[in-house]
Enzyme design. Structure first.
Site, PDB file in Angstrom:
ATOM      1  N   HIS A 197       0.836  -1.215   0.000  1.00 10.54           N
ATOM      2  CA  HIS A 197       0.000   0.000   0.000  1.00 10.54           C
ATOM      3  C   HIS A 197       0.864   1.257   0.000  1.00 10.54           C
ATOM      4  CE1 HIS A 197      -3.834  -2.148   0.686  1.00 10.54           C
ATOM      5  NE2 HIS A 197      -3.102  -2.954   1.435  1.00 10.54           N
ATOM      6  N   ASN A 257     -10.104  -2.851   2.639  1.00 10.98           N
ATOM      7  CA  ASN A 257      -9.897  -2.756   1.196  1.00 10.98           C
ATOM      8  C   ASN A 257     -11.219  -2.463   0.500  1.00 10.98           C
ATOM      9  OD1 ASN A 257      -7.058  -3.406   1.047  1.00 10.98           O
ATOM     10  ND2 ASN A 257      -7.580  -5.531   1.496  1.00 10.98           N
ATOM     11  N   TYR A 262       0.955  -4.226  11.987  1.00 11.94           N
ATOM     12  CA  TYR A 262       0.790  -2.835  11.557  1.00 11.94           C
ATOM     13  C   TYR A 262       1.512  -1.846  12.475  1.00 11.94           C
ATOM     14  CZ  TYR A 262      -2.257  -3.581   7.555  1.00 11.94           C
ATOM     15  OH  TYR A 262      -2.740  -3.936   6.330  1.00 11.94           O
TER      16      TYR A 262
END
EC number: 1.11.1.6
Length: 476
Positions: free
Chosen positions: A53, A125, A335
């Protein structure tokens, strides 16, 4: 008035003593993001492009809740009439920074809600499913989407080799290769939380939930041929479209909707409802309207507000929780860890990531620590100096896992912390005991009397002679 300890996202901490384990003596769960946060910050106390991303665009907006779903959740951000500022970042998955926007790829749909209870991030998404269901395979999959180590070229062979050996990818591959794999713009895609999450109400009842954002501009796509023509003229076509439309006052909107499944329904479900490669049929779990999302403000500085924007599914607020989804469990760890590496240890101090509530942690030093804290003796926990403390009011209901529960088990409740030190004390001769008493007394120089007395009580639980010996050596 007590100060409740929080995570770096401003989310209150219910227990800062016990990690979440599968059973009282079982292993620690990956979903214990508060434990991960503490350990990861400690590892970085002494700074690149996103791995995936990397190429993206973002805008600020607001979420307005128009319906009453309080029977499902106590989260303030989801109560009727609540209005919350947000940041929404769109992206492609495989391309590096500077890659063309008009490529056939999944689009990232990452949301950061600046709520009154700390940040809530929903990192999804434009598809409701994904290529893999176990994070063990995620690095392998991403390698197939990146460049060949020798040619430095993207490899169709690698992608199709992996997919053909991974039947769980069929659902996502079918979506990617359909017309939805090439959106006309970011304004013309749906967004999905994709994972299954928890909603928890005031009665501490848990419901499983899927989050959906339906574009009110309508789904619009382009063909491969049209994409080739666009890329030849404008590599930033989606970035340009989003920025210019917002700049002109043509604010894009999405309908915010959810699907709900009870815990009983999940047990009876014919498929694993926590499997990221599966959707919940709308006929069985109908869509429930919640509110409306609008984008109405462009960032002022791309690097500060988009490139440094850091989203993580570990950022949740009271009333919203996790599920046994294997991919979600791993993302809860990966993350924030990626952000600490890529942006810096204290990435959530940056304005774009900083919650609108006060942050009260015991994290120390490390890169990017520009917060000026009040001088205090409460720089660790537990302490006796009025520092932030845990608040059991924010504790979630225990999650049943087969014949046990995932929860924070009190490690002191069933442990004898005195008999083994007592045995050691009793092995000492009188001279050794006198040395022990003296050493302790000298080490307590300058310690407040209330703390000394608390420690003496603990020594007394080992042996009265232990307490009295230290007391005498202290001269009290």
């Amino acid at each position: 008035m007590k100060k409740t300890m929080t995570t770096t996202a401003g989310n209150p901490i219910s227990d800062n003593q016990n990690s979440i384990t599968a059973g009282e003596r079982g292993p620690v769960l990956m979903q214990d993001y508060q434990l991960i946060e503490k350990l990861a910050h400690q590892n970085r106390e002494r700074i690149p492009e996103r791995v995936v991303h990397a190429n993206g665009s973002a805008a600020y907006g607001k979420l307005v809740i128009t319906e009453d779903i309080s029977k499902y959740t106590k989260a303030k951000v989801l109560q009727k009439s609540e209005e919350t500022k947000l940041l929404l970042r769109f992206s492609t998955v495989a391309g590096e920074r500077g890659a063309a926007d008009a490529e056939r790829d999944v689009r990232g749909f990452a949301l950061k809600f600046y709520t009154k209870e700390g940040n809530w991030d929903l990192v999804g998404n434009n598809t409701p499913v994904f290529f893999v269901r176990d994070a063990y395979k995620f690095p392998d999959f991403i390698h197939t989407q990146k460049r060949h180590p020798q040619t430095n070229l993207r490899s169709n062979t690698a992608a199709w080799d992996f997919w053909s050996l991974s039947p769980e990818s069929l659902h996502q591959v079918t979506i990617l290769m359909s017309n939805r794999g090439l959106p006309k713009s970011y304004r013309h895609i749906n967004g999905y939380g994709s994972h299954t999450y928890s909603l928890i109400n005031e009665k501490n009842e848990r419901f499983w939930v899927k989050f959906h954002f339906k574009t009110m501009q309508g789904i619009e796509t382009i063909t491969d041929k049209e994409a080739e023509e666009i890329v030849g003229k404008d590599r930033e076509s989606n970035q340009r479209d989003l920025f210019e439309n917002i700049n002109q006052g043509n604010y894009p909107k999405w309908s915010f909707e959810i699907q709900i499944m009870t815990e009983e329904e999940a047990l009876a479900c014919s498929f694993n409802p926590f499997d990221l490669t599966k959707v919940w049929p709308h006929s069985d779990y109908p869509m429930i309207k919640v509110g409306e999302l609008t984008l109405n403000e462009n960032p002022k500085n791309y690097f500060n507000e988009v490139e440094q924007a850091s989203f993580s599914p570990s950022n949740v607020v009271a009333g919203i929780g996790f599920s046994p989804d294997k991919m979600l469990q791993a993302r809860i760890f990966s993350y924030p860890d990626a952000h600490r590496y890529r942006v810096g240890t204290h990435y959530e101090m940056l304005p774009v990531n900083r919650p609108i509530v006060d942050v009260k942690t015991y994290h120390a030093d490390g890169a990017m620590n520009y917060d000026q804290k009040d001088i205090s003796d409460a720089y660790y926990e537990p302490n006796s100096f009025d520092g932030p403390v845990e608040d059991k009011a924010f504790e979630e209901p225990a999650l049943k896992i087969e014949d046990t529960y995932a929860k924070r088990y009190d490690h002191r409740e069933s442990n004898d912390d005195f008999s083994q030190p007592r045995a050691l004390f009793n092995l000492m001769n009188e001279n050794e005991k006198e040395q022990l008493f003296g050493n302790i007394a000298r080490a307590m120089d300058g310690v407040p009397l209330n703390i000394i007395n608390r420690q003496l009580e603990l020594f007394g639980k080992i042996d009265k002679a232990y307490k009295m010996g230290v007391k005498k050596a202290l001269g009290i």
